[in-house]
Design a protein around this motif. Structure first.
Motif, PDB file in Angstrom:
ATOM      1  N   LEU A 198      41.823  17.449  -6.374  1.00  0.00           N
ATOM      2  CA  LEU A 198      42.513  18.631  -6.878  1.00  0.00           C
ATOM      3  C   LEU A 198      43.975  18.307  -7.141  1.00  0.00           C
ATOM      4  O   LEU A 198      44.567  17.470  -6.449  1.00  0.00           O
ATOM      5  N   LEU A 199      44.543  18.998  -8.110  1.00  0.00           N
ATOM      6  CA  LEU A 199      45.975  19.031  -8.324  1.00  0.00           C
ATOM      7  C   LEU A 199      46.404  20.428  -7.893  1.00  0.00           C
ATOM      8  O   LEU A 199      45.961  21.422  -8.472  1.00  0.00           O
ATOM      9  N   VAL A 200      47.215  20.494  -6.859  1.00  0.00           N
ATOM     10  CA  VAL A 200      47.629  21.779  -6.291  1.00  0.00           C
ATOM     11  C   VAL A 200      49.090  22.019  -6.652  1.00  0.00           C
ATOM     12  O   VAL A 200      49.932  21.126  -6.498  1.00  0.00           O
ATOM     13  N   LEU A 201      49.370  23.218  -7.124  1.00  0.00           N
ATOM     14  CA  LEU A 201      50.725  23.592  -7.540  1.00  0.00           C
ATOM     15  C   LEU A 201      51.312  24.613  -6.579  1.00  0.00           C
ATOM     16  O   LEU A 201      50.630  25.556  -6.161  1.00  0.00           O
ATOM     17  N   THR A 202      52.579  24.428  -6.252  1.00  0.00           N
ATOM     18  CA  THR A 202      53.328  25.429  -5.515  1.00  0.00           C
ATOM     19  C   THR A 202      54.793  25.271  -5.888  1.00  0.00           C
ATOM     20  O   THR A 202      55.181  24.280  -6.509  1.00  0.00           O
ATOM     21  N   THR A 203      55.606  26.251  -5.541  1.00  0.00           N
ATOM     22  CA  THR A 203      57.043  26.175  -5.777  1.00  0.00           C
ATOM     23  C   THR A 203      57.765  26.538  -4.489  1.00  0.00           C
ATOM     24  O   THR A 203      57.278  27.345  -3.693  1.00  0.00           O
ATOM     25  N   LEU A 204      58.928  25.938  -4.300  1.00  0.00           N
ATOM     26  CA  LEU A 204      59.770  26.186  -3.133  1.00  0.00           C
ATOM     27  C   LEU A 204      61.150  26.621  -3.604  1.00  0.00           C
ATOM     28  O   LEU A 204      61.541  26.317  -4.730  1.00  0.00           O
ATOM     29  N   PRO A 205      61.915  27.287  -2.743  1.00  0.00           N
ATOM     30  CA  PRO A 205      63.207  27.806  -3.184  1.00  0.00           C
ATOM     31  C   PRO A 205      64.306  26.754  -3.335  1.00  0.00           C
ATOM     32  O   PRO A 205      65.308  27.006  -4.001  1.00  0.00           O
ATOM     33  N   VAL A 264      52.795  13.757  -3.290  1.00  0.00           N
ATOM     34  CA  VAL A 264      53.427  15.019  -3.665  1.00  0.00           C
ATOM     35  C   VAL A 264      54.586  14.675  -4.593  1.00  0.00           C
ATOM     36  O   VAL A 264      55.512  13.969  -4.193  1.00  0.00           O
ATOM     37  N   SER A 265      54.514  15.148  -5.813  1.00  0.00           N
ATOM     38  CA  SER A 265      55.588  14.921  -6.785  1.00  0.00           C
ATOM     39  C   SER A 265      56.506  16.137  -6.764  1.00  0.00           C
ATOM     40  O   SER A 265      56.074  17.253  -7.083  1.00  0.00           O
ATOM     41  N   LEU A 310      56.187  21.683  -6.912  1.00  0.00           N
ATOM     42  CA  LEU A 310      55.510  20.545  -6.312  1.00  0.00           C
ATOM     43  C   LEU A 310      54.161  20.366  -6.989  1.00  0.00           C
ATOM     44  O   LEU A 310      53.451  21.351  -7.223  1.00  0.00           O
ATOM     45  N   LEU A 311      53.802  19.118  -7.277  1.00  0.00           N
ATOM     46  CA  LEU A 311      52.471  18.749  -7.752  1.00  0.00           C
ATOM     47  C   LEU A 311      51.838  17.952  -6.616  1.00  0.00           C
ATOM     48  O   LEU A 311      52.300  16.854  -6.287  1.00  0.00           O
ATOM     49  N   ILE A 312      50.808  18.510  -6.008  1.00  0.00           N
ATOM     50  CA  ILE A 312      50.193  17.922  -4.822  1.00  0.00           C
ATOM     51  C   ILE A 312      48.824  17.378  -5.193  1.00  0.00           C
ATOM     52  O   ILE A 312      47.982  18.110  -5.710  1.00  0.00           O
ATOM     53  N   LYS A 313      48.614  16.085  -4.925  1.00  0.00           N
ATOM     54  CA  LYS A 313      47.323  15.462  -5.200  1.00  0.00           C
ATOM     55  C   LYS A 313      46.557  15.330  -3.894  1.00  0.00           C
ATOM     56  O   LYS A 313      47.059  14.747  -2.923  1.00  0.00           O
ATOM     57  N   THR A 314      45.342  15.901  -3.857  1.00  0.00           N
ATOM     58  CA  THR A 314      44.554  15.910  -2.634  1.00  0.00           C
ATOM     59  C   THR A 314      43.065  15.831  -2.947  1.00  0.00           C
ATOM     60  O   THR A 314      42.650  16.040  -4.091  1.00  0.00           O
ATOM     61  N   ALA A 315      42.284  15.551  -1.926  1.00  0.00           N
ATOM     62  CA  ALA A 315      40.825  15.590  -2.036  1.00  0.00           C
ATOM     63  C   ALA A 315      40.379  17.046  -1.923  1.00  0.00           C
ATOM     64  O   ALA A 315      40.956  17.827  -1.158  1.00  0.00           O
ATOM     65  N   ALA A 316      39.356  17.403  -2.677  1.00  0.00           N
ATOM     66  CA  ALA A 316      38.888  18.791  -2.681  1.00  0.00           C
ATOM     67  C   ALA A 316      38.470  19.257  -1.287  1.00  0.00           C
ATOM     68  O   ALA A 316      38.712  20.417  -0.920  1.00  0.00           O
ATOM     69  N   ASP A 317      37.879  18.355  -0.496  1.00  0.00           N
ATOM     70  CA  ASP A 317      37.431  18.773   0.834  1.00  0.00           C
ATOM     71  C   ASP A 317      38.583  18.959   1.826  1.00  0.00           C
ATOM     72  O   ASP A 317      38.368  19.410   2.942  1.00  0.00           O
TER      73      ASP A 317
END
Length: 120
Positions: free
Chosen positions: A8-15, A36-37, A60-67
């Motif tokens: 998965l590519l997981v997206l989030t934003t921080l302040p 994490v980019s 943030l662009l977070i690269k992780t395993a789906a599980d």
């Protein structure tokens, strides 16, 4: 030919950058992310509680395993400073097989013996 793990590519934003770096470091240390980019700051405009708001944020662009997603989402929820953090997971449908294998390997929890060797 081996099938690469589901990623998965997981997206989030921080302040701010400091909170982005702290969250990224935690996710990597906990093996919830392989990479994490931290992106350049951006200006976000959004609707919140009936009004249009805007804020500078650090994506943030977070690269992780789906599980590992459930544990990753829980860790982000526990440490994120926003009341309602952005958390969007996109399936990786294609990619460099060796890179996807690397994501799977780096997000696998360490066995007790591996953890002891890693800390020495």
């Amino acid at each position: 030919m081996n099938t690469p793990p589901a990623c998965l590519l997981v997206l989030t934003t921080l302040p701010d950058r400091a909170s982005a770096e702290a969250l990224a470091a935690h996710l990597l240390e906990a093996r919830l992310a392989a990479c994490v980019s931290i992106q350049a700051p951006c200006r976000s405009l959004y609707r919140w509680q009936g009004a249009v708001e805007q804020a500078d944020e650090v994506p943030l662009l977070i690269k992780t395993a789906a599980d590992r997603y459930a544990a990753l989402a829980a860790a982000i929820g526990e440490r994120h400073p926003y009341a309602l953090p952005e958390l969007i997971a996109l399936p990786v449908t294609a990619g460099n097989a060796a890179y996807l294998e690397w994501i799977g390997a780096e997000t696998r929890p360490l066995a007790a013996g591996d953890a002891a060797r890693a800390s020495t």
